[in-house]
Design an enzyme around this catalytic site. Structure first.
Site, mmCIF file in Angstrom:
data_model
loop_
_atom_site.group_PDB
_atom_site.id
_atom_site.type_symbol
_atom_site.label_atom_id
_atom_site.label_comp_id
_atom_site.label_asym_id
_atom_site.label_seq_id
_atom_site.Cartn_x
_atom_site.Cartn_y
_atom_site.Cartn_z
ATOM 1 N N HIS A 13 -3.552 -4.987 1.173
ATOM 2 C CA HIS A 13 -2.989 -4.420 2.385
ATOM 3 C C HIS A 13 -3.218 -5.304 3.609
ATOM 4 O O HIS A 13 -3.826 -6.355 3.534
ATOM 5 C CB HIS A 13 -3.514 -3.005 2.606
ATOM 6 C CG HIS A 13 -4.909 -2.945 3.157
ATOM 7 N ND1 HIS A 13 -5.648 -1.800 3.108
ATOM 8 C CD2 HIS A 13 -5.692 -3.857 3.775
ATOM 9 C CE1 HIS A 13 -6.812 -2.020 3.689
ATOM 10 N NE2 HIS A 13 -6.866 -3.257 4.093
ATOM 11 N N CYS A 54 0.814 -1.215 0.000
ATOM 12 C CA CYS A 54 0.000 0.000 0.000
ATOM 13 C C CYS A 54 0.853 1.273 0.000
ATOM 14 O O CYS A 54 1.508 1.562 -0.986
ATOM 15 C CB CYS A 54 -0.964 -0.051 1.187
ATOM 16 S SG CYS A 54 -2.401 1.002 0.980
ATOM 17 N N ARG A 96 -11.728 6.759 -3.854
ATOM 18 C CA ARG A 96 -10.907 5.730 -3.220
ATOM 19 C C ARG A 96 -11.272 4.365 -3.766
ATOM 20 O O ARG A 96 -12.444 4.080 -4.004
ATOM 21 C CB ARG A 96 -11.159 5.737 -1.716
ATOM 22 C CG ARG A 96 -10.112 6.455 -0.929
ATOM 23 C CD ARG A 96 -10.338 6.258 0.544
ATOM 24 N NE ARG A 96 -9.179 5.603 1.147
ATOM 25 C CZ ARG A 96 -8.152 6.269 1.653
ATOM 26 N NH1 ARG A 96 -8.132 7.565 1.653
ATOM 27 N NH2 ARG A 96 -7.123 5.620 2.166
#
Lengths: 486, 266
Positions: B201, B99, B133
């Protein structure tokens, strides 16, 4: 759908038009609520709000404005439902007529829906006080619309990060809500949470009364392995914690810029944790220069974090003019709120539902269940629906390793991500023969009932929808509904 | 001979630990342990700069962080860790970056305001702030050349940055479900030599034991490792795949086109 054009201006026709629109919004919203309940589409906890707000975007402001004394908002990551319920009980015990959103539907649509159920067809709410819990991210909008008398900020932890994104953003929203409070109101904040305490000095408006609450108790001497707040909220330097009460809340000091835990005006001290059933404590208050007060109280909640919630409710009640004596009797009259230390039986075995939806919540509830309770079985439920947070990464930040050294318990893990949880436990070194994996809630309840004692409630640590499912199976009905959390 | 002692350099454990990254360290330590290898974890934080500290490690891990942390970290990474880290990966030591860690390995990060934050420049890529996002379950079919025993990785992504790989850099794999580097190209992550970077992640290693084993094997100088009983890991993998990350029909075709067979629900 196009929204009907807004009527503007202050002309008589304009005023009449606004009144008409408000009435239409209220009536339509109420009708939607009735229908959705009758058709069993859910608890009717958000849709009525949607409908009413579509007809009149100012409906919540108008309804809240009709409450006699005003509205108090309770926000923060953990403890909103219990603290708001505590405050409502205290106010009711002191003879006030109080309303709220006990279903826990705490987004702006949910607040509107809650207000609708309390209002008459003119949009008037016949209550002395409204106490509403508000989602952290919705807090600035709620403050702007409702213009509340008071705001209670409990804490800022990492929570469901796929929805709220980052802890800094949560703290930022809480600070915005704080700084936009209308003049003449009060702000209650947690002195033990550095991020919240930092808001007290910087962002509250000049005409706002600031009251900090906090604990005076023993605690751990270190932060959890993964913490949200080892950095100072002022200078980002590494802070030092003398005592940690729960999560990242405690007695702290930044050696770099000197920022330290401020002295709270309302303190919970002499905290005695009696299992998970109750907490005994002494509440004391002193406002700048005035004579202090002190009363003993007992609450039917468990854990040190519950003592903090009690202090928060007491601080708010005291700001609203409730006497210390009435505060104490209100606290003892309190009944656990939906899924928060609520005990319900399954096949003769009592189950204690404990909402645990983020690292801080699971960590503290697990600690309480291991250290304060004697149940040989603990259930943990992990779902990954929108209301739970679809990202379950956070369970890896919970110190499950403590289960290796704790008293021996059998762990029944369940929910949509039961195997992820089982893997976490395995990596924490928990022996496999102490873990039972059952995805289905019913099977898990049966397993729990077969292993538990009928005398000791089984702690059931659940994410939001897992808790709802258990609550339903345990005969609690649909309960709340956090609809629209996406 | 497989070395019995390995050292894992955990870069910025305090600043870059947003989403359960601790799970990754646990997975490496435990999988090493189960093979009789002791894996010592060395925490390398802001300010640490000794070259001998970096060169004493057998490999590295860097997790995800908040935006605020990333600024501090970028500066420190370039000025204090850069040369040591570059030397280590040139020598074939593994570096797994997740990430924000992935973004920091590139040449730069372009913020929404147009500010250019320089990165380490270890991989030819850069990241631009995106408007929306990318949040959700992510499933990746890794590049067969990387040689993972189980080529499909599964996990979660949450990032607003759009990462663009420059000419010649290979993605870690193709997106089967989710957004990946930019939500558009179908590329996910990047890899080059002994560096693997990904938007999967948080605790990606416990559920993806073949990637853990890639790290351990690379850290052990390429020695093959014995297989372990992965039944718990596989149960969690299957659960994640079945519940959250079913490949979309489109990407299934794409994968079939690349000769990777995808079984339904696995």
């Amino acid at each position: 759908m196009p929204r009907p054009a807004r009527q503007g201006g202050g002309s008589r026709a304009g005023v009449a038009g606004r009144k008409l629109r408000l009435r239409a919004a209220v009536v339509l919203g109420k009708a939607t609520g009735g229908m959705s309940r009758r058709l069993r589409l859910g608890g009717g906890t958000t849709l009525p709000g949607d409908v009413a707000r579509w007809v009149d975007p100012g409906v919540l402001r108008a309804m809240a404005g009709s409450v006699r004394a005003g509205t108090v908002l309770v926000t923060g990551t953990n403890g909103k439902t219990s603290t708001a319920a505590l405050l409502r009980t205290i106010l009711a015990e002191s003879g006030k007529v109080v309303g709220g959103n006990p279903s826990g539907s705490n987004l702006i649509f949910g607040l509107t829906a809650a207000a609708l159920t309390l209002s008459d067809s003119q949009g008037r709410i016949d209550r002395d006080w409204l106490v509403l819990e508000v989602d952290e991210l919705s807090a600035p909008q709620a403050v702007a619309e409702i213009r509340p008398q008071g705001l209670v900020v409990l804490n800022a932890f990492r929570d469901q990060l796929d929805r709220s994104f980052e802890v800094d953003q949560i703290a930022e929203r809480l600070a915005t809500a704080t700084s936009t409070l209308p003049d003449g109101g009060f702000w209650v904040g947690n002195a033990d949470d550095p991020r919240v305490a930092a808001m007290a000095g910087e962002t509250t408006a000049a005409g706002t009364r600031r009251i900090l609450f906090g604990l005076s108790a023993g605690g751990r001497d270190h932060l959890p392995a993964v913490s949200d707040a080892s950095g100072c909220p002022r200078c980002r330097g590494e802070m030092e914690f003398r005592v940690v009460f729960y999560a990242h809340c405690g007695l702290y000091k930044c050696p770099h810029c000197g920022f330290q835990r401020p002295q709270p005006q309302v303190v919970a001290s002499q905290v005695n944790l009696a299992g998970l059933d109750s907490v005994e404590l002494t509440l004391s208050g002193s406002e700048d220069g005035s004579e202090g007060w002190s009363v003993p109280a007992r609450v039917r909640l468990g854990g040190l974090f519950s003592a903090a919630n009690v202090a928060a409710a007491a601080a708010a009640a005291s700001a609203m003019g409730v006497s210390p004596h009435q505060i104490a009797s209100g606290i003892s009259a309190f009944e656990p709120a939906f899924g928060r230390f609520q005990v319900m039986p399954w096949k003769g075995v009592p189950i204690r539902l404990m909402l645990a939806k983020n690292p801080a919540g699971l960590e503290e509830n697990l600690t309480a269940a291991l250290e304060l309770d004697r149940s040989p079985v603990i259930a943990i439920g992990l779902n990954d629906l929108i209301a739970d947070g679809r990202d379950v990464s956070w369970i890896w930040d919970v110190e499950m390793e403590r289960l290796r050294e704790s008293r021996p318990v059998t762990l029944v893990v369940c929910g949509r991500r039961a195997h992820e949880l089982a893997l976490r436990l395995a990596y924490a070194g928990v022996p496999q023969d102490r873990v039972v994996v059952l995805q289905s809630a019913r099977a898990a309840l049966d397993a729990v009932a077969a292993m538990a004692s009928p005398l000791i409630p089984v702690p059931a640590l659940m994410t939001y929808t897992a808790m709802l499912e258990w609550h339903q199976l345990l005969g609690g009905g649909g309960g709340g509904g956090k609809g629209g959390r996406a | 001979m497989i070395p019995v002692q390995l050292r894992l350099g955990h870069l910025y454990p305090r600043e870059m630990n947003l989403y359960g990254d601790r799970g990754n360290i646990l997975a490496l330590v435990r999988r090493a342990q189960r093979r009789g290898i002791s894996l010592e974890v060395v925490e390398i934080g802001l300010g640490d700069s000794s070259t001998s500290l970096l060169s004493s490690c057998s490999g590295f891990f860097m997790g995800g962080g908040q935006d605020l942390d990333q600024g501090n970290v970028a500066e420190d990474l370039i000025s204090r860790k850069g040369p040591g880290l570059v030397a280590a990966v040139s020598a074939g030591k593994p570096l797994l970056a997740v990430c924000a860690g992935f973004q920091l390995l590139g040449t730069h990060y372009l913020t929404a305001a147009g500010t250019r934050i320089p990165g380490l420049g270890l991989l030819p890529l850069h990241t631009e702030a995106g408007r929306r996002r990318l949040v959700g379950n992510l499933m990746v079919a890794t590049d067969p050349a990387l040689g993972l025993r189980d080529p499909i990785l599964v996990g979660f992504e949450n990032h607003s940055g759009r990462t663009i790989l420059h000419q010649g850099l290979r993605p870690l794999g193709r997106v089967m479900h989710g957004g990946g580097n930019d939500g558009d190209s179908g590329q996910e992550g990047a890899w080059q030599g002994s560096v693997v970077a990904t938007y999967l992640h948080g605790p990606l290693l416990p559920k993806n034991p073949s990637l853990s084993d890639w790290w351990l094997r690379t850290a052990a100088g390429g020695h093959p490792l014995e297989n372990l009983d992965d039944s718990l890991e596989d149960a969690a993998r299957k659960e994640a795949m079945a519940l959250g990350a079913r490949p979309t029909r489109m990407s299934r075709w794409r994968l079939l086109g690349r000769g990777l067979v995808v079984r339904k629900g696995s």
